[in-house]
Design a protein around this motif. Structure first.
Motif, mmCIF file in Angstrom:
data_model
loop_
_atom_site.group_PDB
_atom_site.id
_atom_site.type_symbol
_atom_site.label_atom_id
_atom_site.label_comp_id
_atom_site.label_asym_id
_atom_site.label_seq_id
_atom_site.Cartn_x
_atom_site.Cartn_y
_atom_site.Cartn_z
ATOM 1 N N THR A 52 0.813 -1.215 0.000
ATOM 2 C CA THR A 52 0.000 0.000 0.000
ATOM 3 C C THR A 52 0.846 1.265 0.000
ATOM 4 O OG1 THR A 52 -0.139 -0.078 2.418
ATOM 5 C CG2 THR A 52 -1.912 -1.137 1.172
ATOM 6 N N ASP A 53 1.994 1.255 0.676
ATOM 7 C CA ASP A 53 2.886 2.416 0.778
ATOM 8 C C ASP A 53 4.285 2.025 0.338
ATOM 9 O OD1 ASP A 53 0.770 2.660 3.044
ATOM 10 O OD2 ASP A 53 1.537 4.700 2.819
ATOM 11 N N ILE A 54 4.995 2.977 -0.251
ATOM 12 C CA ILE A 54 6.391 2.750 -0.645
ATOM 13 C C ILE A 54 7.231 3.908 -0.128
ATOM 14 C CG2 ILE A 54 8.027 2.471 -2.545
ATOM 15 C CD1 ILE A 54 5.708 1.421 -4.241
ATOM 16 N N GLU A 55 8.265 3.594 0.657
ATOM 17 C CA GLU A 55 9.204 4.594 1.136
ATOM 18 C C GLU A 55 10.603 4.134 0.783
ATOM 19 O OE1 GLU A 55 10.473 7.078 5.168
ATOM 20 O OE2 GLU A 55 8.712 5.758 5.172
ATOM 21 N N ILE A 56 11.256 4.871 -0.094
ATOM 22 C CA ILE A 56 12.615 4.559 -0.542
ATOM 23 C C ILE A 56 13.489 5.738 -0.133
ATOM 24 C CG2 ILE A 56 14.079 4.070 -2.538
ATOM 25 C CD1 ILE A 56 11.603 2.968 -3.963
ATOM 26 N N LYS A 57 14.396 5.526 0.815
ATOM 27 C CA LYS A 57 15.164 6.658 1.322
ATOM 28 C C LYS A 57 16.564 6.228 1.739
ATOM 29 C CE LYS A 57 13.638 6.438 6.160
ATOM 30 N NZ LYS A 57 12.975 7.156 7.262
ATOM 31 N N ASP A 58 17.478 7.207 1.707
ATOM 32 C CA ASP A 58 18.852 7.034 2.199
ATOM 33 C C ASP A 58 19.569 5.887 1.507
ATOM 34 O OD1 ASP A 58 18.367 9.128 3.984
ATOM 35 O OD2 ASP A 58 17.641 7.777 5.537
ATOM 36 N N LEU A 59 19.397 5.796 0.195
ATOM 37 C CA LEU A 59 20.072 4.766 -0.606
ATOM 38 C C LEU A 59 21.008 5.466 -1.589
ATOM 39 C CD1 LEU A 59 17.062 2.377 -1.328
ATOM 40 C CD2 LEU A 59 18.809 2.144 0.429
ATOM 41 N N SER A 60 22.285 5.477 -1.256
ATOM 42 C CA SER A 60 23.248 6.260 -2.027
ATOM 43 C C SER A 60 23.489 5.720 -3.424
ATOM 44 C CB SER A 60 24.584 6.320 -1.281
ATOM 45 O OG SER A 60 24.440 6.972 -0.047
ATOM 46 N N PHE A 61 23.271 4.410 -3.634
ATOM 47 C CA PHE A 61 23.666 3.804 -4.897
ATOM 48 C C PHE A 61 22.495 3.435 -5.799
ATOM 49 C CE2 PHE A 61 26.919 2.559 -1.707
ATOM 50 C CZ PHE A 61 27.956 3.345 -2.192
ATOM 51 N N LEU A 62 21.273 3.564 -5.317
ATOM 52 C CA LEU A 62 20.122 3.213 -6.150
ATOM 53 C C LEU A 62 20.031 4.158 -7.332
ATOM 54 C CD1 LEU A 62 17.583 1.469 -6.566
ATOM 55 C CD2 LEU A 62 16.313 3.197 -5.264
ATOM 56 N N SER A 63 20.107 3.601 -8.547
ATOM 57 C CA SER A 63 20.121 4.441 -9.741
ATOM 58 C C SER A 63 18.936 4.210 -10.670
ATOM 59 C CB SER A 63 21.422 4.213 -10.538
ATOM 60 O OG SER A 63 21.506 2.864 -10.983
ATOM 61 N N GLN A 64 18.217 3.113 -10.491
ATOM 62 C CA GLN A 64 17.165 2.801 -11.455
ATOM 63 C C GLN A 64 16.012 2.039 -10.805
ATOM 64 O OE1 GLN A 64 18.552 0.685 -14.884
ATOM 65 N NE2 GLN A 64 16.520 0.331 -15.712
ATOM 66 N N ILE A 65 14.793 2.430 -11.166
ATOM 67 C CA ILE A 65 13.583 1.689 -10.820
ATOM 68 C C ILE A 65 12.896 1.356 -12.132
ATOM 69 C CG2 ILE A 65 11.377 1.714 -9.602
ATOM 70 C CD1 ILE A 65 12.591 3.700 -7.646
ATOM 71 N N GLY A 66 12.743 0.072 -12.429
ATOM 72 C CA GLY A 66 12.302 -0.376 -13.741
ATOM 73 C C GLY A 66 10.798 -0.365 -13.937
ATOM 74 N N SER A 67 10.385 -0.718 -15.132
ATOM 75 C CA SER A 67 8.979 -0.702 -15.506
ATOM 76 C C SER A 67 8.192 -1.746 -14.724
ATOM 77 C CB SER A 67 8.828 -0.960 -17.009
ATOM 78 O OG SER A 67 9.366 -2.213 -17.359
ATOM 79 N N ASN A 68 7.002 -1.361 -14.334
ATOM 80 C CA ASN A 68 6.085 -2.264 -13.625
ATOM 81 C C ASN A 68 6.691 -2.846 -12.351
ATOM 82 O OD1 ASN A 68 4.081 -1.971 -15.662
ATOM 83 N ND2 ASN A 68 5.160 -3.479 -16.909
ATOM 84 N N ALA A 69 7.603 -2.113 -11.739
ATOM 85 C CA ALA A 69 8.276 -2.619 -10.542
ATOM 86 C C ALA A 69 7.290 -2.965 -9.437
ATOM 87 C CB ALA A 69 9.287 -1.592 -10.043
ATOM 88 N N PHE A 70 6.187 -2.234 -9.377
ATOM 89 C CA PHE A 70 5.211 -2.451 -8.313
ATOM 90 C C PHE A 70 3.836 -2.765 -8.899
ATOM 91 C CE2 PHE A 70 8.528 0.343 -6.744
ATOM 92 C CZ PHE A 70 8.916 -0.303 -5.582
ATOM 93 N N LEU A 71 3.828 -3.450 -10.015
ATOM 94 C CA LEU A 71 2.590 -3.765 -10.729
ATOM 95 C C LEU A 71 1.646 -4.613 -9.879
ATOM 96 C CD1 LEU A 71 1.183 -3.638 -13.586
ATOM 97 C CD2 LEU A 71 2.215 -5.879 -14.008
ATOM 98 N N ASN A 72 0.364 -4.327 -10.003
ATOM 99 C CA ASN A 72 -0.677 -5.134 -9.342
ATOM 100 C C ASN A 72 -0.517 -5.176 -7.827
ATOM 101 O OD1 ASN A 72 -1.890 -5.735 -11.795
ATOM 102 N ND2 ASN A 72 -0.724 -7.623 -12.070
ATOM 103 N N ASN A 73 -0.379 -3.982 -7.245
ATOM 104 C CA ASN A 73 -0.428 -3.802 -5.806
ATOM 105 C C ASN A 73 -1.520 -2.779 -5.492
ATOM 106 O OD1 ASN A 73 2.017 -5.156 -4.287
ATOM 107 N ND2 ASN A 73 2.818 -4.437 -6.246
ATOM 108 N N PRO A 74 -2.099 -2.783 -4.289
ATOM 109 C CA PRO A 74 -3.133 -1.792 -3.975
ATOM 110 C C PRO A 74 -2.610 -0.360 -4.042
ATOM 111 C CG PRO A 74 -3.210 -3.583 -2.397
ATOM 112 C CD PRO A 74 -1.976 -3.799 -3.221
ATOM 113 N N LEU A 75 -1.422 -0.096 -3.461
ATOM 114 C CA LEU A 75 -0.765 1.209 -3.531
ATOM 115 C C LEU A 75 -1.742 2.350 -3.293
ATOM 116 C CD1 LEU A 75 1.677 0.594 -6.538
ATOM 117 C CD2 LEU A 75 2.149 0.424 -4.098
ATOM 118 N N THR A 76 -2.395 2.316 -2.147
ATOM 119 C CA THR A 76 -3.368 3.344 -1.811
ATOM 120 C C THR A 76 -2.799 4.401 -0.871
ATOM 121 O OG1 THR A 76 -4.172 1.922 -0.022
ATOM 122 C CG2 THR A 76 -5.344 1.814 -2.116
ATOM 123 N N GLY A 77 -1.543 4.244 -0.437
ATOM 124 C CA GLY A 77 -0.952 5.166 0.522
ATOM 125 C C GLY A 77 -0.074 6.215 -0.126
#
Length: 199
Positions: A52-77
């Motif tokens: 429902t919620d996604i929090e991505i923080k304090d990640l020095s090396f994260l460079s890419q989030i791909g297509s449909n990474a969170f497909l078919n989730n409620p993601l209401t937050g």
């Protein structure tokens, strides 16, 4: 399936989340603030869960989030991307047509251009803060949501806000634009039959 690990020239170990790594796990929340070496969230990595919620923080090396990474989730937050200074690629289909109803925060990323959040369901605040390389906000980038407030602040390279970037939201008087020393253009639609502004 465990995420793959690899090493680069500086001998740092990176973690890549690949296709379907966490597919169909029925996970309900994701907080990535302890995965210090995370480099990539690949296509469909967290598809088919109960997030429902996604929090991505304090990640020095994260460079890419791909297509449909969170497909078919409620993601209401809410969706929070904070202090991910290497993040240059956020595929616009990573959260395509999802039903986030909370806040959206994009803070301290390496985005040069922001787009792809059109026609969402966000109803909370929109914060775009301290993104050093952000030079433009694309046409219709956040159009047709229900954001209740906007804070656009501390983006020193931002020069252009395109037509429709923030159109059709519910900002009212809750609109803060500050510390944007390079901003020279806020552009409305050139179409006189169906005119609309950046906001």
């Amino acid at each position: 399936k465990k995420p793959s690990k690899r090493k680069e020239n500086n001998n740092k170990e990176f973690i890549d989340l690949g296709i379907l790594d966490f597919d169909d796990n029925h996970s309900s929340s994701n907080n990535f603030d302890s995965l210090f070496s995370l480099h990539t969230i690949g296509a469909n990595s967290f598809a088919n869960n109960s997030i429902t919620d996604i929090e991505i923080k304090d990640l020095s090396f994260l460079s890419q989030i791909g297509s449909n990474a969170f497909l078919n989730n409620p993601l209401t937050g809410s969706l929070i991307l904070r202090n991910v200074p290497s993040l240059t690629s956020f595929n616009k289909f990573a959260i395509s047509h999802e039903n986030f109803k909370g806040d959206l925060e994009l803070t301290n990323t390496e985005f040069a251009t922001i787009g792809g959040f059109i026609q969402g369901s966000f109803q909370g605040s929109l914060k775009i803060l301290d993104n050093q390389d952000l030079s433009q906000i694309s046409q219709d980038a956040f159009k047709d949501n229900s954001f209740s407030s906007l804070e656009l602040s501390g983006n020193p390279s931002l020069t252009l806000i395109s037509p429709g970037s923030f159109a059709n939201n519910n900002f009212g008087k809750n609109l803060i634009l500050k510390n944007l020393p390079s901003l020279t253009t806020i552009r409305g639609s050139p179409n006189n039959l169906f005119p609309f502004g950046a906001f």
